[in-house]
Scaffold this motif. Structure first.
Motif, PDB file in Angstrom:
ATOM      1  N   ASN A 181      -4.102 -11.403   5.726  1.00 56.66           N
ATOM      2  CA  ASN A 181      -4.384 -11.543   6.804  1.00 56.66           C
ATOM      3  C   ASN A 181      -5.830 -11.744   5.868  1.00 56.66           C
ATOM      4  OD1 ASN A 181      -2.141 -11.480   7.763  1.00 56.66           O
ATOM      5  ND2 ASN A 181      -2.031  -9.406   7.842  1.00 56.66           N
ATOM      6  N   LEU A 182      -6.587 -10.575   4.639  1.00 57.83           N
ATOM      7  CA  LEU A 182      -7.456 -10.273   4.235  1.00 57.83           C
ATOM      8  C   LEU A 182      -8.408 -11.686   4.916  1.00 57.83           C
ATOM      9  CD1 LEU A 182     -10.368  -9.216   3.709  1.00 57.83           C
ATOM     10  CD2 LEU A 182      -8.796  -8.311   1.762  1.00 57.83           C
ATOM     11  N   ALA A 183      -8.155 -12.214   3.753  1.00 54.01           N
ATOM     12  CA  ALA A 183      -8.553 -13.647   3.620  1.00 54.01           C
ATOM     13  C   ALA A 183      -8.685 -15.139   4.969  1.00 54.01           C
ATOM     14  CB  ALA A 183      -7.246 -14.978   2.742  1.00 54.01           C
ATOM     15  N   THR A 184      -7.214 -15.040   5.800  1.00 51.53           N
ATOM     16  CA  THR A 184      -7.838 -15.128   7.073  1.00 51.53           C
ATOM     17  C   THR A 184      -8.794 -14.695   8.018  1.00 51.53           C
ATOM     18  OG1 THR A 184      -5.669 -15.439   6.906  1.00 51.53           O
ATOM     19  CG2 THR A 184      -6.364 -16.033   9.360  1.00 51.53           C
ATOM     20  N   THR A 185      -9.235 -13.596   7.689  1.00 50.91           N
ATOM     21  CA  THR A 185      -9.975 -12.975   8.344  1.00 50.91           C
ATOM     22  C   THR A 185     -11.810 -13.445   8.564  1.00 50.91           C
ATOM     23  OG1 THR A 185      -8.271 -11.325   9.193  1.00 50.91           O
ATOM     24  CG2 THR A 185     -11.027 -10.443   8.962  1.00 50.91           C
ATOM     25  N   VAL A 186     -11.838 -13.442   7.195  1.00 53.17           N
ATOM     26  CA  VAL A 186     -13.110 -13.539   6.136  1.00 53.17           C
ATOM     27  C   VAL A 186     -13.384 -15.080   6.498  1.00 53.17           C
ATOM     28  CG1 VAL A 186     -14.187 -13.882   3.965  1.00 53.17           C
ATOM     29  CG2 VAL A 186     -13.080 -11.532   4.689  1.00 53.17           C
ATOM     30  N   CYS A 187     -12.017 -16.136   6.387  1.00 51.57           N
ATOM     31  CA  CYS A 187     -12.816 -17.102   6.651  1.00 51.57           C
ATOM     32  C   CYS A 187     -13.039 -17.542   8.473  1.00 51.57           C
ATOM     33  CB  CYS A 187     -11.106 -18.645   5.949  1.00 51.57           C
ATOM     34  SG  CYS A 187     -11.147 -18.624   4.339  1.00 51.57           S
ATOM     35  N   GLY A 188     -12.578 -17.047   8.688  1.00 52.54           N
ATOM     36  CA  GLY A 188     -12.182 -17.227  10.286  1.00 52.54           C
ATOM     37  C   GLY A 188     -14.192 -16.674  10.415  1.00 52.54           C
ATOM     38  N   GLY A 189     -13.971 -16.051   9.797  1.00 49.87           N
ATOM     39  CA  GLY A 189     -15.725 -15.476  10.095  1.00 49.87           C
ATOM     40  C   GLY A 189     -16.674 -16.244   9.789  1.00 49.87           C
ATOM     41  N   TRP A 190     -16.229 -16.796   8.408  1.00 57.36           N
ATOM     42  CA  TRP A 190     -17.388 -17.847   7.412  1.00 57.36           C
ATOM     43  C   TRP A 190     -17.661 -19.204   8.603  1.00 57.36           C
ATOM     44  CZ3 TRP A 190     -14.952 -21.356   3.440  1.00 57.36           C
ATOM     45  CH2 TRP A 190     -15.509 -21.612   3.302  1.00 57.36           C
ATOM     46  N   MET A 191     -16.173 -19.449   9.286  1.00 59.05           N
ATOM     47  CA  MET A 191     -16.553 -21.408   9.830  1.00 59.05           C
ATOM     48  C   MET A 191     -17.458 -21.168  10.973  1.00 59.05           C
ATOM     49  SD  MET A 191     -14.958 -23.533   8.159  1.00 59.05           S
ATOM     50  CE  MET A 191     -15.224 -22.687   6.220  1.00 59.05           C
ATOM     51  N   LEU A 192     -17.262 -19.636  11.797  1.00 58.01           N
ATOM     52  CA  LEU A 192     -17.909 -19.534  13.308  1.00 58.01           C
ATOM     53  C   LEU A 192     -19.131 -18.321  12.881  1.00 58.01           C
ATOM     54  CD1 LEU A 192     -15.239 -17.388  15.329  1.00 58.01           C
ATOM     55  CD2 LEU A 192     -15.857 -19.501  14.817  1.00 58.01           C
ATOM     56  N   GLY A 193     -19.412 -18.398  11.565  1.00 56.58           N
ATOM     57  CA  GLY A 193     -21.035 -18.575  10.749  1.00 56.58           C
ATOM     58  C   GLY A 193     -21.280 -19.346  11.343  1.00 56.58           C
ATOM     59  N   LYS A 194     -21.331 -20.636   9.951  1.00 56.81           N
ATOM     60  CA  LYS A 194     -21.753 -21.791  10.034  1.00 56.81           C
ATOM     61  C   LYS A 194     -21.885 -22.663  11.647  1.00 56.81           C
ATOM     62  CE  LYS A 194     -19.708 -24.357   7.008  1.00 56.81           C
ATOM     63  NZ  LYS A 194     -20.574 -24.761   5.509  1.00 56.81           N
ATOM     64  N   ALA A 195     -20.861 -22.061  12.407  1.00 60.28           N
ATOM     65  CA  ALA A 195     -20.809 -22.996  13.866  1.00 60.28           C
ATOM     66  C   ALA A 195     -22.185 -22.118  14.221  1.00 60.28           C
ATOM     67  CB  ALA A 195     -19.552 -23.012  14.474  1.00 60.28           C
ATOM     68  N   ALA A 196     -22.244 -20.968  14.206  1.00 55.62           N
ATOM     69  CA  ALA A 196     -23.234 -20.100  14.886  1.00 55.62           C
ATOM     70  C   ALA A 196     -24.475 -20.975  14.646  1.00 55.62           C
ATOM     71  CB  ALA A 196     -23.781 -18.597  14.556  1.00 55.62           C
ATOM     72  N   LEU A 197     -24.762 -20.395  12.577  1.00 55.18           N
ATOM     73  CA  LEU A 197     -26.022 -21.558  12.773  1.00 55.18           C
ATOM     74  C   LEU A 197     -26.752 -22.550  12.590  1.00 55.18           C
ATOM     75  CD1 LEU A 197     -24.954 -20.904   8.604  1.00 55.18           C
ATOM     76  CD2 LEU A 197     -27.828 -19.559   9.952  1.00 55.18           C
ATOM     77  N   VAL A 198     -25.071 -23.647  13.695  1.00 59.71           N
ATOM     78  CA  VAL A 198     -25.375 -24.938  14.048  1.00 59.71           C
ATOM     79  C   VAL A 198     -25.753 -25.109  15.371  1.00 59.71           C
ATOM     80  CG1 VAL A 198     -24.184 -27.647  14.230  1.00 59.71           C
ATOM     81  CG2 VAL A 198     -24.070 -26.153  12.045  1.00 59.71           C
ATOM     82  N   ALA A 199     -25.078 -24.312  15.523  1.00 62.59           N
ATOM     83  CA  ALA A 199     -25.458 -24.376  17.238  1.00 62.59           C
ATOM     84  C   ALA A 199     -26.902 -23.740  17.529  1.00 62.59           C
ATOM     85  CB  ALA A 199     -24.810 -23.108  17.656  1.00 62.59           C
ATOM     86  N   ALA A 200     -27.484 -22.364  16.596  1.00 61.14           N
ATOM     87  CA  ALA A 200     -28.923 -22.699  16.431  1.00 61.14           C
ATOM     88  C   ALA A 200     -29.534 -22.977  16.502  1.00 61.14           C
ATOM     89  CB  ALA A 200     -29.384 -20.882  15.744  1.00 61.14           C
ATOM     90  N   SER A 201     -29.841 -23.900  15.602  1.00 57.10           N
ATOM     91  CA  SER A 201     -30.271 -24.942  15.079  1.00 57.10           C
ATOM     92  C   SER A 201     -30.641 -25.774  16.491  1.00 57.10           C
ATOM     93  CB  SER A 201     -29.842 -25.860  14.017  1.00 57.10           C
ATOM     94  OG  SER A 201     -30.371 -27.219  13.883  1.00 57.10           O
ATOM     95  N   HIS A 202     -29.654 -26.623  16.675  1.00 63.17           N
ATOM     96  CA  HIS A 202     -29.371 -27.109  18.339  1.00 63.17           C
ATOM     97  C   HIS A 202     -30.222 -26.821  19.239  1.00 63.17           C
ATOM     98  CE1 HIS A 202     -25.157 -29.679  17.179  1.00 63.17           C
ATOM     99  NE2 HIS A 202     -26.108 -29.599  16.441  1.00 63.17           N
ATOM    100  N   LEU A 203     -30.206 -25.663  19.749  1.00 60.61           N
ATOM    101  CA  LEU A 203     -31.214 -24.782  20.592  1.00 60.61           C
ATOM    102  C   LEU A 203     -32.344 -24.627  20.340  1.00 60.61           C
ATOM    103  CD1 LEU A 203     -28.785 -21.924  21.006  1.00 60.61           C
ATOM    104  CD2 LEU A 203     -29.530 -23.690  22.616  1.00 60.61           C
ATOM    105  N   ASP A 204     -32.705 -24.539  19.009  1.00 57.99           N
ATOM    106  CA  ASP A 204     -34.180 -24.691  18.494  1.00 57.99           C
ATOM    107  C   ASP A 204     -34.454 -26.201  18.577  1.00 57.99           C
ATOM    108  OD1 ASP A 204     -34.179 -21.934  17.666  1.00 57.99           O
ATOM    109  OD2 ASP A 204     -33.702 -22.705  15.795  1.00 57.99           O
TER     110      ASP A 204
END
Length: 598
Positions: free
Chosen positions: A525-548
Motif C-alpha cells: 500500500n505504501l509503494a502504491t501510494t508513493v508511486c501514484g504521487g510520483w506519476m502525478l508529480g511528473k504529470a504536474a511538471l509536464v502540465a505546468a510546462s505546457h501552460l508556460d
C-alpha cells in the motif's frame, strides 16, 4: 446507467508524456506507432467499446452464462460482439506481425485494453487470457506448435486459458495432482480436474487452447515437478483444420458475486481415457513458463481495477451533477446538484485522482516492457525489465485495491440509489471484488514485491525507483510555482517514508519472517501510494510546462496540476502511517493464541 466515454485525453497524455510513446515509436519494430496511428486507434477503440461493448455490460450481468450438458452459452450479443472485436483486429494489436498481429507497442495496446475493460469487464476476460497464452507460446512452444496455433489465437478465432487451480491446490501449487502420461507418438495424456477456469468453455470461438499444469510420472515433488502442457478443446489435424473433440469437458460453471458474463468453469481432463496434450518447453519448468502468462495477466488485472474505477467515476460524476438535494454550504443556494457539496466533491476527487495515479503507473510499466523488448542497449533493456517486474505487483495489487475502494465510493455518492441494482453502480463494485483475488491475491502480490522483487537484489532495483522519485520531487521543489513546490515537498516526505520502510523490511526479511509477512500488504500500500504521487508529480511538471509554453489545452493542464495537488495532500499524507504500520511488523499479533478466535 451512464454511457461510457473513453478518457482519450488523459490516456494520450499519459502515453506520450509519462510512458514516452514517441520515444518507443523510434525503437525497431514500433515505427508504425505514429501520432496519427495512435489517434486513429484510440478513436476507433473508443467508438467500438462505447457503442458495442458498453451496452452489453448490464445484459451480461443480468443474464449471465448458461451451462447445459457440458456446453456453455454466453449472454445475448456476446458472440456477435466478439466476432466484431476480432474482425476489427483488436485481439492482435500488440502481437507479432509474422502471425497476423499488428506489432504495436504495449503502451498503446494497454489503452485499448482499458477501454474494453471499462466498457465490459466480463467480456474483456476472454481476450486478456488469450493474450497471456500467446505470450507463453511465443516463449516456450515448439516451432510446430507455434505454426499450428499462434495465428488462430492472435486473430481471436481460437481463445486461450490458463489452468492452474485445483480443489486442493489454490495458491499452493505444490499440492497439484493433475498428471501427464507420455505416449509413443510424443504426445501426452492429461488427467485431472481444474477449477476457477475463466472462459474454460464458451460459444464464441471454435476452439479453446488450454494451458494446463500437470506432473509427469518421474517428476520431483513440489513446484519443481510441474510441467506445462497445451491441451486443445478440439484436436487439430495435420492440415490445420479442426479434428475430433478432445477429452476435455466443462462439468459445471460457478454462480458468482460479479462478472456474471464471464463463465468460471470446472474443467475435467481425461475422463474418457486421457486428453491429448503437448509439452511446452522443458519438463518440470511449467511454473516458470506459466509465470510468463501470469505476469501478462497480472498487468491486465491491475488494469481492470483502473478501468472499473474510471467507469464508476464517470457514472458517479454524471449522477452527482443531475441529483439535486440540499443547500450549497457556501452560497446558501437551495436545491443544488450534490456535486456542489464539499463531501461529494472530496469523494469525486478521491476517485479521479486515484484512478489517474494508477493509470499512469500501469502505462508507465507497459512502456518499460516495450523498451525492455525492443531497446538497443542490452544494459538499459535489463534495467527496464527489472523496473517493470518490480512495478508489476504494484500495478496488480495497488490497482485492484484501488478499484474496489473507488467503486465503493461510487455507490456512496449515489446514496440509497447506489444500493439499487437498476442504477448499475453496484455492478462495478461487484465486478471489482474478484480482481484482488484472481491471478494472485493482494497478499501474494505483496509477498512477490518483497521476496521476489525487493530481496532478489537486496533493494538495488528499488533504489533506482527511489532515485527517480526523488528527482521528480526535486524538480517540483525547484519550480517557481507554489502549487508544484507543495506537491514536491509532500512527495519527498512520502518517499522518505517508503525508504525507511524498505530499510526495515531488508533488515528483517531473514530474521523476522513473521513480522515482514504481517507487514507485507501495508508495504505494498505504501509503494502504491508513493508511486501514484510520483506519476502525478511528473504529470504536474509536464502540465505546468505546457501552460508556460502555451501548448495543449489549458483546462486539461490546470486540472492535472489540481489533481496532483489533491493527491499529494489527501493521499500521499498517508505514507507515514503506512510506514509506521510496516515497522510495527507482527508486534500486535505474535503473542496471540488460537483462543482469541474461538
Amino acid at each position: 446507467m451512464s454511457d461510457y466515454r473513453a478518457p482519450i485525453e488523459d490516456m494520450r497524455f499519459v502515453m506520450d508524456e509519462l510512458a514516452d510513446l514517441p520515444g518507443i515509436a523510434r525503437l525497431p519494430g514500433f515505427e508504425e506507432a505514429t501520432p496519427d496511428m495512435a489517434d486513429a486507434i484510440l478513436e476507433e477503440a473508443a467508438k467500438f467499446t462505447g457503442e458495442v461493448l458498453a451496452p452489453l455490460n448490464a445484459v451480461g450481468d443480468r443474464e449471465g452464462c448458461r451451462w447445459q450438458e457440458g456446453a456453455v452459452s454466453t449472454p445475448p450479443g456476446w458472440k456477435e460482439a466478439y466476432r466484431q472485436y476480432c474482425e476489427s483486429g483488436w485481439n492482435g494489436i500488440a502481437c507479432s506481425p509474422a502471425y497476423g498481429g499488428q506489432g504495436l507497442p504495449n503502451v498503446l495496446a494497454i489503452a485499448v485494453k482499458e477501454m474494453v475493460c471499462s466498457a465490459n469487464l466480463a467480456f474483456s476476460v476472454c481476450p486478456l487470457l488469450t493474450t497471456g497464452a500467446i505470450e507463453a507460446l511465443m516463449t516456450c512452444a515448439s516451432s510446430e506448435l507455434i505454426e499450428t496455433y499462434l495465428a488462430k489465437m492472435i486473430s481471436g478465432e481460437w481463445t486461450g486459458t490458463m489452468n492452474l487451480t485445483e480443489p486442493q491446490a489454490g495458491s499452493d501449487l505444490a499440492l497439484l495432482r493433475s498428471r501427464a502420461e507420455p505416449q509413443a507418438d510424443g504426445t501426452y495424456r492429461i488427467f485431472g480436474q481444474k477449477i476457477f477456469i475463466s472462459y474454460g468453455e464458451h460459444d464464441m470461438a471454435e476452439n479453446i487452447v488450454h494451458l494446463v499444469l500437470a506432473r509427469l510420472p518421474d517428476a520431483p515433488p513440489g513446484v519443481r515437478g510441474i510441467s506445462l502442457f497445451l491441451v486443445p478443446k478440439v484436436l487439430v489435424n495435420a492440415d490445420g483444420s479442426p479434428g475430433m473433440q478432445n477429452d476435455v469437458a466443462c462439468v459445471s460453471i460457478e454462480h458468482k458475486l460479479g462478472i456474471h458474463g464471464s463463465p468460471t468453469c470446472v474443467m475435467a481432463f481425461g475422463e474418457q481415457g486421457g486428453a491429448v496434450g503437448h509439452l511446452l518447453g522443458m519438463a518440470n519448468r511449467g511454473l516458470e513458463y506459466m509465470f510468463i502468462m501470469m505476469n501478462e495477466a497480472r498487468m491486465g488485472v491491475g488494469l481492470q481495477g483502473v478501468a472499473l474505477g474510471e467507469r464508476a467515476y464517470q457514472q458517479a460524476l454524471a449522477y452527482a451533477r443531475e441529483r439535486k438535494q440540499g443547500r450549497d454550504a457556501v452560497t446558501g443556494e437551495a436545491l443544488v446538484s450534490i456535486d456542489k457539496h464539499p463531501d461529494i466533491r472530496r469523494m469525486l476527487m478521491l476517485m479521479k485522482s486515484r484512478v489517474e495515479a494508477c493509470r499512469a503507473t500501469t502505462y508507465y510499466t507497459a512502456g518499460l516492457l516495450d523498451r525492455a523488448h525492443a531497446g538497443m542497449d542490452p544494459e538499459q533493456k535489463k534495467r527496464d525489465l527489472l523496473l517493470a517486474e518490480f512495478l508489476i505487483p504494484v500495478v496488480k495489487g495497488g490497482g485492484t485495491e484501488m478499484g474496489i475502494e473507488v467503486t465503493s465510493l461510487g455507490i456512496q455518492i449515489h446514496g440509497g440509489m447506489g444500493f439499487i441494482e437498476e442504477t448499475g453502480a453496484a455492478q462495478y463494485w461487484r465486478d471489482s471484488r474478484i480482481t484482488t483475488i484472481y491471478e494472485g491475491t493482494t497478499g501474494i502480490q505483496a509477498n512477490d514485491l518483497i521476496y521476489r522483487k525487493l530481496m532478489r537484489d537486496q533493494g538495488a532495483t528499488a533504489k533506482i525507483v527511489f532515485d527517480e522519485v526523488r528527482a521528480t520531487a526535486a524538480a517540483l521543489l525547484d519550480s517557481a510555482c507554489p502549487e508544484l513546490q507543495a506537491i514536491g515537498q509532500r512527495l519527498l516526505t512520502a518517499q522518505q517514508a517508503w525508504c525507511d520502510a524498505t530499510e526495515w523490511v531488508l533488515s528483517n526479511a531473514k530474521s523476522n519472517a513473521s513480522g515482514v509477512l504481517t507487514a507485507a500488504v501495508s508495504y505494498l500500500n505504501l509503494a502504491t501510494t508513493v508511486c501514484g504521487g510520483w506519476m502525478l508529480g511528473k504529470a504536474a511538471l509536464v502540465a505546468a510546462s505546457h501552460l508556460d509554453k502555451g501548448e495543449g489545452a489549458p483546462r486539461f493542464s490546470r486540472n492535472k496540476i489540481a489533481t496532483a495537488g489533491f493527491y499529494a495532500e489527501q493521499i500521499l499524507a498517508q505514507a507515514h502511517a503506512w510506514e509506521r504500520i510496516v515497522a510495527a511488523g507482527d508486534a500486535s499479533i505474535k503473542h496471540i493464541g488460537d483462543e482469541l478466535f474461538e
